[in-house]
Design a protein around this motif. Structure first.
Motif, PDB file in Angstrom:
ATOM      1  N   UNK A 185       0.693  -0.933   0.082  1.00 46.36           N
ATOM      2  CA  UNK A 185      -0.342   0.155   0.609  1.00 46.36           C
ATOM      3  C   UNK A 185       1.197   1.007   0.341  1.00 46.36           C
ATOM      4  N   UNK A 186       0.630   2.031  -0.391  1.00 48.61           N
ATOM      5  CA  UNK A 186       1.759   3.388  -1.245  1.00 48.61           C
ATOM      6  C   UNK A 186       1.765   3.936   0.276  1.00 48.61           C
ATOM      7  N   UNK A 187       0.840   3.929   1.141  1.00 45.59           N
ATOM      8  CA  UNK A 187       1.283   5.002   2.469  1.00 45.59           C
ATOM      9  C   UNK A 187       1.934   3.562   2.933  1.00 45.59           C
ATOM     10  N   UNK A 188       2.308   2.575   2.949  1.00 40.43           N
ATOM     11  CA  UNK A 188       3.065   1.795   3.720  1.00 40.43           C
ATOM     12  C   UNK A 188       4.248   1.470   3.907  1.00 40.43           C
ATOM     13  N   UNK A 189       4.596   1.420   1.811  1.00 39.32           N
ATOM     14  CA  UNK A 189       5.337   1.347   1.839  1.00 39.32           C
ATOM     15  C   UNK A 189       6.386   2.927   1.747  1.00 39.32           C
ATOM     16  N   UNK A 190       6.035   3.261   2.230  1.00 36.75           N
ATOM     17  CA  UNK A 190       6.973   5.271   1.908  1.00 36.75           C
ATOM     18  C   UNK A 190       7.702   4.978   3.323  1.00 36.75           C
ATOM     19  N   UNK A 191       6.441   4.551   5.000  1.00 32.21           N
ATOM     20  CA  UNK A 191       6.877   4.994   5.536  1.00 32.21           C
ATOM     21  C   UNK A 191       7.874   3.724   6.560  1.00 32.21           C
ATOM     22  N   UNK A 192       7.776   2.885   6.373  1.00 32.83           N
ATOM     23  CA  UNK A 192       8.085   1.341   6.787  1.00 32.83           C
ATOM     24  C   UNK A 192       9.965   1.859   6.770  1.00 32.83           C
ATOM     25  N   UNK A 220      11.702  -0.046   3.953  1.00 31.84           N
ATOM     26  CA  UNK A 220      11.876  -1.146   4.274  1.00 31.84           C
ATOM     27  C   UNK A 220      13.653  -1.245   3.435  1.00 31.84           C
ATOM     28  N   UNK A 221      14.550  -2.171   3.661  1.00 30.03           N
ATOM     29  CA  UNK A 221      15.127  -2.592   2.593  1.00 30.03           C
ATOM     30  C   UNK A 221      15.014  -2.540   1.497  1.00 30.03           C
ATOM     31  N   UNK A 222      15.661  -1.567   0.744  1.00 26.65           N
ATOM     32  CA  UNK A 222      15.397  -1.216  -0.726  1.00 26.65           C
ATOM     33  C   UNK A 222      16.864  -1.424  -1.160  1.00 26.65           C
ATOM     34  N   UNK A 223      16.647  -2.234  -2.763  1.00 26.76           N
ATOM     35  CA  UNK A 223      18.115  -2.979  -3.613  1.00 26.76           C
ATOM     36  C   UNK A 223      18.730  -2.033  -4.925  1.00 26.76           C
ATOM     37  N   UNK A 224      19.580  -1.197  -4.793  1.00 27.10           N
ATOM     38  CA  UNK A 224      19.696  -0.163  -6.359  1.00 27.10           C
ATOM     39  C   UNK A 224      19.496  -1.034  -7.284  1.00 27.10           C
ATOM     40  N   UNK A 225      18.957  -0.411  -8.137  1.00 29.48           N
ATOM     41  CA  UNK A 225      18.996  -1.260  -9.301  1.00 29.48           C
ATOM     42  C   UNK A 225      17.359  -2.775  -9.511  1.00 29.48           C
ATOM     43  N   UNK A 226      16.736  -2.315  -8.629  1.00 22.60           N
ATOM     44  CA  UNK A 226      15.774  -3.481  -8.445  1.00 22.60           C
ATOM     45  C   UNK A 226      14.727  -2.479  -8.745  1.00 22.60           C
ATOM     46  N   UNK A 227      13.209  -3.317  -9.091  1.00 21.68           N
ATOM     47  CA  UNK A 227      12.369  -2.809 -10.008  1.00 21.68           C
ATOM     48  C   UNK A 227      10.899  -2.185  -8.874  1.00 21.68           C
ATOM     49  N   UNK A 228      10.666  -0.985  -9.394  1.00 26.12           N
ATOM     50  CA  UNK A 228       9.246  -0.789  -8.137  1.00 26.12           C
ATOM     51  C   UNK A 228       7.861  -0.703  -9.385  1.00 26.12           C
ATOM     52  N   UNK A 229       6.895  -1.049  -8.724  1.00 27.56           N
ATOM     53  CA  UNK A 229       5.849  -0.220 -10.395  1.00 27.56           C
ATOM     54  C   UNK A 229       4.617  -0.059 -10.018  1.00 27.56           C
ATOM     55  N   UNK A 252      -0.431   9.956  -2.267  1.00 27.51           N
ATOM     56  CA  UNK A 252      -0.037   9.397  -1.584  1.00 27.51           C
ATOM     57  C   UNK A 252       0.846   7.904  -2.918  1.00 27.51           C
ATOM     58  N   UNK A 253       1.280   7.487  -3.272  1.00 29.55           N
ATOM     59  CA  UNK A 253       1.197   6.707  -4.531  1.00 29.55           C
ATOM     60  C   UNK A 253       2.706   7.635  -5.549  1.00 29.55           C
ATOM     61  N   UNK A 254       2.677   9.135  -5.531  1.00 34.96           N
ATOM     62  CA  UNK A 254       2.996   9.619  -6.026  1.00 34.96           C
ATOM     63  C   UNK A 254       4.791  10.024  -5.196  1.00 34.96           C
ATOM     64  N   UNK A 255       4.088  10.147  -3.487  1.00 38.04           N
ATOM     65  CA  UNK A 255       4.963  10.196  -3.035  1.00 38.04           C
ATOM     66  C   UNK A 255       6.530   8.411  -3.180  1.00 38.04           C
ATOM     67  N   UNK A 256       5.345   8.039  -3.318  1.00 40.34           N
ATOM     68  CA  UNK A 256       6.311   6.162  -3.101  1.00 40.34           C
ATOM     69  C   UNK A 256       6.343   5.843  -4.153  1.00 40.34           C
ATOM     70  N   UNK A 257       6.415   6.863  -5.116  1.00 40.64           N
ATOM     71  CA  UNK A 257       7.157   6.987  -6.369  1.00 40.64           C
ATOM     72  C   UNK A 257       8.961   7.660  -6.696  1.00 40.64           C
ATOM     73  N   UNK A 258       8.333   8.719  -5.473  1.00 40.92           N
ATOM     74  CA  UNK A 258       9.647   9.671  -5.438  1.00 40.92           C
ATOM     75  C   UNK A 258      10.810   9.261  -4.374  1.00 40.92           C
ATOM     76  N   UNK A 259      10.015   8.156  -3.039  1.00 40.10           N
ATOM     77  CA  UNK A 259      10.986   7.621  -2.907  1.00 40.10           C
ATOM     78  C   UNK A 259      12.092   6.122  -3.456  1.00 40.10           C
TER      79      UNK A 259
END
Ligand code: M6R
Length: 365
Positions: free
Chosen positions: A82-89, A91-100, A110-117
């Motif tokens: 959920x966009x509002x959860x993705x951004x604040x939690x 989560x470990x993210x690895x450079x070069x992986x894909x976010x859709x 919320x989705x736009x903010x998650x995209x920028x994040x």
């Protein structure tokens, strides 16, 4: 304009065979039975270790179904957020992986903010959007368009099924790129997608039966939706659609979760909508239905002829959908799910296209 329909939502439900067909034509070569993405991807699916799918509401449920497809067809690990959860939690993210990112409007805050994040964390970003001039479309590295046309009803219908079509094509493309699907697999799967618009038209024929059923649903205080596999996120979507426009409380559950809590709700006053095309997990769903029936619950089963023949349970209303390969059944079963919410809302006399407290595009976080 609403053509000859009472509401935009009804028009948009009925437009689906056509606009899903347009979307299909953009993503596959029909004659060759191959997926053909309209853009070159700036990454190689073989290098992606993990995909995060991020969206809100109905777009999130489309993403949830996309997760099942990407995992199964491309053997890619996928997280749905959920966009509002993705951004604040954090989560470990690895450079070069894909976010859709999936969004009809392309303006959901919320989705736009998650995209920028995600961009800050150097993920590849791909958006599935209906409005190509939107902020999310502009700011994402790759944009895949749904060709639903303008969606006016606040309850999303045709945007959802067009999102599913794009995600199905993308999952096949990913499976192919990763060497998980052969040319024969690809052509079988694409052939299945080409059948979808016709099957959706057939699914629209359930409308008179659903209209009658809606009169009973409208008398209920709560409704439960159950499903397994891709029918589970579709159950979540069915519950969202019903509560959003009819204001009847509804919950979607994975059918296997029933005995872990929600079964306590079951009595003769609660309709239970079971979404179950005849597939590998059908038998399991039948035993869940038996649990409901034993407690007096009223089951509405959405299935195909084969499923109807196997589900020998008394006091069952069956909505029969066309026979089809189970993989992409969610696209077709979405139709009766939407019709049930729509007709219930019409019976309730609510403002179907403009439900209270809701906006078409949620531009505040
Ligand atoms: O424009 P978006 O697809 O980003 O909108 C996301 C949600 O706000 C939207 O799907 C909402 O849940 C719908 N009203 C559901 O019918």
């Amino acid at each position: 304009d609403k053509a000859n329909f009472r509401h935009f939502m009804a028009k948009e439900i009925h437009e689906q065979p056509e606009v899903v067909g347009h979307t299909l034509a953009r993503y596959v070569d029909m004659a060759a039975e191959r997926v053909l993405l309209p853009v070159n991807l700036p990454f190689d699916f073989r290098d992606i270790k993990r995909v995060s799918i991020i969206a809100c509401g109905t777009a999130n449920y489309a993403g949830y179904i996309g997760k099942y497809w990407l995992e199964r067809l491309a053997r890619l690990p996928v997280e749905i957020d959920i966009a509002s959860e993705f951004r604040y939690r954090e989560a470990p993210l690895s450079e070069g992986d894909l976010a859709i990112f999936i969004s009809q409007s392309g303006e959901t805050a919320d989705t736009l903010a998650a995209l920028r994040y995600a961009k800050e964390h150097r993920l590849h970003t791909l958006s599935v959007v209906n409005v190509t001039t939107s902020t999310i479309a502009r700011e994402s590295e790759t944009m895949l368009q749904t060709l639903a046309g303008p969606e006016i009803g606040v309850a999303s219908t045709k945007a959802f099924t067009c999102q599913l079509m794009v995600l199905a094509a993308l999952a096949i493309a990913a499976g192919k790129a990763r060497g998980e699907l052969s040319e024969e697999d690809e052509s079988r799967l694409v052939h299945g997608l080409i059948e979808i618009p016709r099957l959706m038209s057939e699914a629209l024929n359930t409308e008179p039966q659903i209209d009658r059923l809606a009169r009973d649903i409208a008398k209920s205080r709560d409704v439960l939706y159950l499903g397994r596999g891709t029918s589970y996120p579709l159950a979540l979507e069915g519950a969202l659609k019903l509560k959003e426009i009819s204001y009847i409380h509804a919950e979607g559950y994975a059918a296997g979760e029933l005995k872990h809590g929600p079964i306590a709700l079951i009595d003769e006053n609660i309709p239970v909508v079971v979404i179950a095309p005849y597939d590998r997990v059908f038998e399991k769903t039948v035993s869940n239905m038996q649990e409901v029936a034993a407690r007096g619950g009223n089951i509405i089963l959405m299935t195909d002829a084969k499923g109807a023949a196997e589900a020998t349970i008394e006091s069952l209303v069956t909505i029969i959908l066309p026979d089809m390969a189970a993989t992409f059944a969610a696209l077709v079963y979405a139709v009766p799910v939407q019709l049930l919410a729509y007709h219930t809302a019409v019976v309730m006399g609510t403002d179907v296209d403009q439900p209270r407290n809701l906006a078409k595009s949620v531009t505040v976080e």
